[in-house]
Scaffold this motif. Structure first.
Motif, PDB file in Angstrom:
ATOM      1  N   ASN A 345      24.225  59.973  33.270  1.00 19.52           N
ATOM      2  CA  ASN A 345      23.905  60.609  33.138  1.00 19.52           C
ATOM      3  C   ASN A 345      24.285  61.415  32.206  1.00 19.52           C
ATOM      4  OD1 ASN A 345      21.722  60.409  34.191  1.00 19.52           O
ATOM      5  ND2 ASN A 345      22.423  61.424  36.820  1.00 19.52           N
ATOM      6  N   PHE A 348      24.423  60.978  28.766  1.00 18.46           N
ATOM      7  CA  PHE A 348      22.611  61.180  28.690  1.00 18.46           C
ATOM      8  C   PHE A 348      23.185  63.115  28.140  1.00 18.46           C
ATOM      9  CE2 PHE A 348      19.068  63.346  28.500  1.00 18.46           C
ATOM     10  CZ  PHE A 348      17.738  62.951  28.071  1.00 18.46           C
ATOM     11  N   GLU A 349      23.676  63.799  29.174  1.00 20.87           N
ATOM     12  CA  GLU A 349      23.894  64.876  28.431  1.00 20.87           C
ATOM     13  C   GLU A 349      25.239  65.669  27.401  1.00 20.87           C
ATOM     14  OE1 GLU A 349      22.475  67.846  29.794  1.00 20.87           O
ATOM     15  OE2 GLU A 349      21.174  66.394  30.945  1.00 20.87           O
ATOM     16  N   LYS A 352      23.291  65.230  23.597  1.00 16.13           N
ATOM     17  CA  LYS A 352      22.297  66.300  23.518  1.00 16.13           C
ATOM     18  C   LYS A 352      23.474  67.521  22.993  1.00 16.13           C
ATOM     19  CE  LYS A 352      20.729  67.437  27.445  1.00 16.13           C
ATOM     20  NZ  LYS A 352      19.312  67.949  28.227  1.00 16.13           N
ATOM     21  N   THR A 396      13.629  64.679  38.190  1.00 21.03           N
ATOM     22  CA  THR A 396      14.689  64.396  37.340  1.00 21.03           C
ATOM     23  C   THR A 396      14.057  66.216  35.939  1.00 21.03           C
ATOM     24  OG1 THR A 396      14.473  62.619  34.735  1.00 21.03           O
ATOM     25  CG2 THR A 396      12.408  63.124  35.457  1.00 21.03           C
ATOM     26  N   LYS A 398      14.411  65.077  32.751  1.00 23.02           N
ATOM     27  CA  LYS A 398      14.581  64.488  31.616  1.00 23.02           C
ATOM     28  C   LYS A 398      12.943  63.451  31.289  1.00 23.02           C
ATOM     29  CE  LYS A 398      18.736  61.741  32.284  1.00 23.02           C
ATOM     30  NZ  LYS A 398      19.359  60.193  32.202  1.00 23.02           N
ATOM     31  N   GLU A 402      12.454  58.898  29.225  1.00 24.25           N
ATOM     32  CA  GLU A 402      13.422  58.323  29.498  1.00 24.25           C
ATOM     33  C   GLU A 402      14.493  57.943  30.251  1.00 24.25           C
ATOM     34  OE1 GLU A 402      14.787  60.874  25.821  1.00 24.25           O
ATOM     35  OE2 GLU A 402      14.520  62.609  27.505  1.00 24.25           O
TER      36      GLU A 402
END
Length: 441
Positions: A345, A348-349, A352, A396, A398, A402
């Motif tokens: 996680n 993933f953040e 971005k 989620t 996402k 994903e």
């Protein structure tokens, strides 16, 4: 001796004894020879209510008439009570089979007691009195009226007491039945709850395994990347060995010796890195055991980072602050799952963001009797609305392709299974997840 028989004998003796006690104080009926007023009818009627076999009503009547005074007639008293109680027992048996409510039964007891006196006790008292030679000079009707008038207070008090007794008796029975049914209901609900808990545990294990397999699927490319690099080392080493063979044929020993050492180093390094990847993959994919093990959590963190190395761009800085100096009792495979979810996680953040100063800080330390693992990322804050839901199953932010929304909820369950605590909080420069695990088993 059967239980109903023992019960009836007990009722006969107990309520017969009460009749003797209640009949010890007598009020003689003026103008009616051999007649007297007392309260012996109260335990007799109540005893008749509880009897199963009507034959014992005769024993109750005889036993309750033992203290009949000499100037009256024991034979007369025992005889008319035997007939009255025998009829009363049969009537009560019929009424109880109808299953009336408490109020109805109480009113029936009140009015029946009046009828008991009017139709049974007074007529039988006078008739049996005639049989033993009492009141022969009086007409039956006159004798009936005289006896009725003299017993009016006994009739009223006995009727009220019997009615109130039957009311509380039915309430007591209802309460006992309710208690038994409640106990049965509680047992059934407890059994159902136990079955539900077992099923939930099975579902939880299935979800954990499902999420773990999903994580393994997402890590496949990372593992391939990690294995591909050392394979390139090995391939390069083999190529160099081929060159060495050619150089040997050209008689260049010094150059050949240097190339041989370099090739050997490349092959050894490649094999070592592949071994590390395979060990890390085995430790993660191994089926969870039921045993808690004293484990170095730092090795789990390093293995996790090795898996997700492909997601770490050059712009993400990883700062490891390992301050914990002891192993901790955990389920290693399950904590591995937690760290996979938290770090995935975080990356993933960060991926971005366009910011070049992205970082992840992984810290371990001991706070009192807990081992604490802190994972900080400099990504965007979690909204207040979502903060209260991030550990909910299937929640989620996402896209559906994903994520499943199970990662953090499963992490939460795993940490709770360890009697630990997992929290998330927004800081000025990012988001911090904190996992606390007890140092004692």
């Amino acid at each position: 001796m059967s239980t109903p028989l023992r019960r009836d004998i007990f009722i006969m003796l107990f309520f017969g004894g009460l009749s003797l006690l209640f009949g010890s104080v007598k009020f003689y009926v003026p103008g009616v020879e051999g007649a007297f007023s007392d309260l012996r009818e109260i335990p007799m009627i109540i005893g008749a209510f509880h009897l199963i076999n009507p034959v014992f009503a005769i024993g109750l009547a005889v036993f309750g008439s033992l203290n009949t005074p000499p100037e009256a007639s024991f034979l007369s008293t025992a005889l008319f009570h035997s007939i009255a109680l025998l009829v009363t027992t049969l009537i009560f048996k019929y009424v109880k089979r109808q299953g009336p409510g408490a109020i109805v039964l109480s009113l029936f007891g009140f009015f029946y007691t009046f009828a008991y006196y009017l139709v049974l006790i007074i007529p039988l008292l006078n008739l049996t009195g005639y049989l033993v030679g009492f009141n022969l000079e009086s007409a039956f009707v006159d004798l009936y009226e005289s006896t009725l008038f003299s017993l009016r207070f006994e009739m009223l008090s006995t009727s009220i007491i019997v009615g109130l007794y039957l009311l509380q008796e039915r309430f007591r029975q209802s309460l006992r039945q309710y208690s038994e049914s409640l106990e049965t209901l509680v047992n059934e609900r407890t059994k159902h709850l136990d079955e539900t808990i077992k099923e939930l545990k099975i579902r939880q294990q299935q979800l954990v395994q499902s999420e773990k397999m999903a994580s393994i699927g997402s890590l496949t490319s990372g593992v391939a990347h990690e294995i591909n690099n050392p394979l390139n080392f090995i391939s390069g080493g083999v190529f160099m060995l081929e060159k060495i063979d050619a150089d040997l044929q050209q008689n260049e020993p010094q150059k050949t010796k240097e190339q041989y050492a370099s090739a050997l180093n490349m092959i050894t390094s490649g094999l070592s890195r592949i071994t590390d990847v395979v060990k890390a993959l085995a430790s993660f994919s191994r089926r969870a055991t039921s045993d808690v093990k004293e484990t170095d959590v730092h090795s789990i963190i390093d293995n996790t980072l090795l898996f997700i190395h492909k997601d770490i761009s050059d712009s993400i800085k990883i700062d490891k602050k390992y301050e914990l100096s002891r192993h901790i009792p955990i389920y290693p495979e399950k904590i591995h799952q937690v760290l996979i979810n938290l770090l995935n996680n975080a990356f993933f953040e960060l991926n971005k963001l366009d910011d070049e100063n992205k970082k992840i800080v992984i810290q371990t330390k001991q706070v009192n009797n807990n081992a604490v693992i802190v994972i900080f990322n400099s990504g965007s804050s979690i909204s207040e609305e979502n903060m209260s839901k991030i550990f909910d199953p299937f929640f989620t932010t996402k896209n559906p392709d994903e994520a499943t929304g199970l990662g953090l909820s499963i992490s939460y369950m795993i940490v709770k299974e360890h009697n630990g605590k997992i929290t998330a909080e927004n800081l000025d420069d990012g988001v911090r997840f904190t996992v606390q695990l007890p140092l004692q088993k």
